[in-house]
Design a protein around this motif. Structure first.
Motif, PDB file in Angstrom:
ATOM      1  N   ASN A 228       0.947  -1.152   0.059  1.00  0.00           N
ATOM      2  CA  ASN A 228       0.072   0.169  -0.207  1.00  0.00           C
ATOM      3  C   ASN A 228       0.849   1.259   0.110  1.00  0.00           C
ATOM      4  N   ARG A 229       1.878   1.136   0.770  1.00  0.00           N
ATOM      5  CA  ARG A 229       2.850   2.446   0.881  1.00  0.00           C
ATOM      6  C   ARG A 229       3.722   2.765  -0.488  1.00  0.00           C
TER       7      ARG A 229
ATOM      8  N   LYS B  12       2.120   5.767  -7.450  1.00  0.00           N
ATOM      9  CA  LYS B  12       0.757   6.065  -8.344  1.00  0.00           C
ATOM     10  C   LYS B  12      -0.072   7.248  -7.689  1.00  0.00           C
ATOM     11  N   GLY B  13       0.124   7.936  -6.354  1.00  0.00           N
ATOM     12  CA  GLY B  13      -0.365   8.983  -5.775  1.00  0.00           C
ATOM     13  C   GLY B  13      -1.655   8.438  -5.182  1.00  0.00           C
TER      14      GLY B  13
ATOM     15  N   ARG C 140      -7.046   0.822  -3.575  1.00  0.00           N
ATOM     16  CA  ARG C 140      -8.544   0.824  -3.552  1.00  0.00           C
ATOM     17  C   ARG C 140      -9.034   2.222  -4.589  1.00  0.00           C
ATOM     18  N   GLU C 141      -8.369   3.208  -4.101  1.00  0.00           N
ATOM     19  CA  GLU C 141      -8.631   4.560  -4.998  1.00  0.00           C
ATOM     20  C   GLU C 141      -8.444   4.374  -6.275  1.00  0.00           C
ATOM     21  N   TYR C 142      -7.193   3.780  -6.644  1.00  0.00           N
ATOM     22  CA  TYR C 142      -7.005   3.668  -8.070  1.00  0.00           C
ATOM     23  C   TYR C 142      -8.107   2.602  -8.539  1.00  0.00           C
TER      24      TYR C 142
ATOM     25  N   LEU D   8     -12.509   2.001 -12.429  1.00  0.00           N
ATOM     26  CA  LEU D   8     -13.966   1.464 -12.561  1.00  0.00           C
ATOM     27  C   LEU D   8     -14.725   2.427 -13.314  1.00  0.00           C
ATOM     28  N   LEU D   9     -14.620   3.688 -12.863  1.00  0.00           N
ATOM     29  CA  LEU D   9     -15.143   5.071 -13.199  1.00  0.00           C
ATOM     30  C   LEU D   9     -14.910   5.299 -14.785  1.00  0.00           C
TER      31      LEU D   9
END
Length: 292
Positions: A270-271, A277-278, A282-284, A289-290
């Motif tokens: 995660n780190r 990727k910034g 989960r955010e990526y 998906l959007l």
């Protein structure tokens, strides 16, 4: 993937400003190289890892990349392409452009300072997206069958679209400079191949330094001076890129993504993911998906 300098004859550009050709073979060349010609590459069918300058990413069918003059690059296929068992092929369209001849022939028509600036920027590598990518690819396909005058008109149109669009992404870092020399060829070829084959497991510095044939301290300095990033960061970029590729192909929990990418500790995964990727995995994945 040795960083050798290819002469104009290697791309058959001699007196011509440009040449386009279709490439179809079991796999792309594995030699990390650079040449005076600029190169526009449309990957028709293939997958693997791409290096442009200091940018290391996964590639797949449908990408359109412009590589500027003198920028080291390679499209290196996944290992399954080299076994021949799946009967895979690597297909692409490649347009080679002589920047020297291009500017020399266009300069009598007026100020080409903007073109020179764009060619300088393109030494970082450019990836095109959206409608302009489709328009450029259509022109490349047309150029394959056109006669010379029609082909020249399509080339000028293609050049105008590339230099005018804002729908692109620069690949290599802002301060990237090609620091490779002929004496690096064999050593970097062996190092890159070993990393690509083993990045999903821990690669001790002593092991990779042994592949390069130098001691650990010398290897760390050598690798960073050539790739402009530390060895561990280079490996982490490969791992995170592989995790992103898995996200597009499979629905896997973060823990499984972490393991498959080569991390024994999900916290570390995660780190490094957020650092590179910034955003978190989960955010990526949510953003991905959007977009679909």
């Amino acid at each position: 993937m040795k960083p050798f300098f290819a002469t104009p004859g290697d791309t058959t550009l001699k007196e011509n400003v440009f040449q386009i050709k279709e490439i179809s073979q079991p796999y792309f060349s594995t030699e990390f190289h650079f040449h005076e010609e600029c190169q526009l590459v449309y990957v028709v069918e293939s997958a693997g890892r791409r290096i442009i300058g200091d940018s290391v990413e996964y590639f797949e069918s449908g990408e359109l990349i412009f590589v500027g003059s003198g920028t080291p690059h390679v499209w290196h296929n996944e290992q399954r392409y080299f076994t021949g068992e799946d009967q895979l092929v690597a297909r692409s369209l490649a347009l080679y452009i002589s920047p020297h001849l291009l500017t020399a022939h266009l300069s009598p028509f007026g100020d080409i300072s903007a073109l020179r600036s764009w060619l300088k920027m393109a030494q970082r590598g450019i990836q095109f997206h959206g409608k302009v990518k489709n328009d450029i690819v259509a022109l490349m396909k047309a150029m394959l069958v056109q006669q010379r005058m029609e082909q020249i008109i399509s080339f000028i149109t293609l050049l105008q679209q590339m230099t005018a669009t804002k729908t692109f992404r620069l690949l290599a870092g802002n301060n990237y400079v090609n620091l490779y020399s002929d004496k690096d060829q064999s050593r970097m070829n062996d190092v890159f191949k070993h990393i690509f084959q083993n990045f999903r497991r821990d690669i001790p510095l002593s092991e990779i330094a042994g592949v390069a044939g130098i001691n650990v301290h010398s290897f760390c300095r050598f690798f960073k001076s050539r790739t402009q990033k530390p060895f561990t960061h280079f490996v982490n970029e490969l791992r995170i890129g592989y995790a992103c590729k898995l996200m597009q192909e499979k629905h896997l929990p973060v823990e499984e993504l972490s393991r498959r990418a080569g991390y024994n500790n999900t916290t570390h995964f995660n780190r490094f993911f957020k650092k590179i990727k910034g955003k978190t995995p989960r955010e990526y994945k949510k953003d991905m998906l959007l977009l679909h």
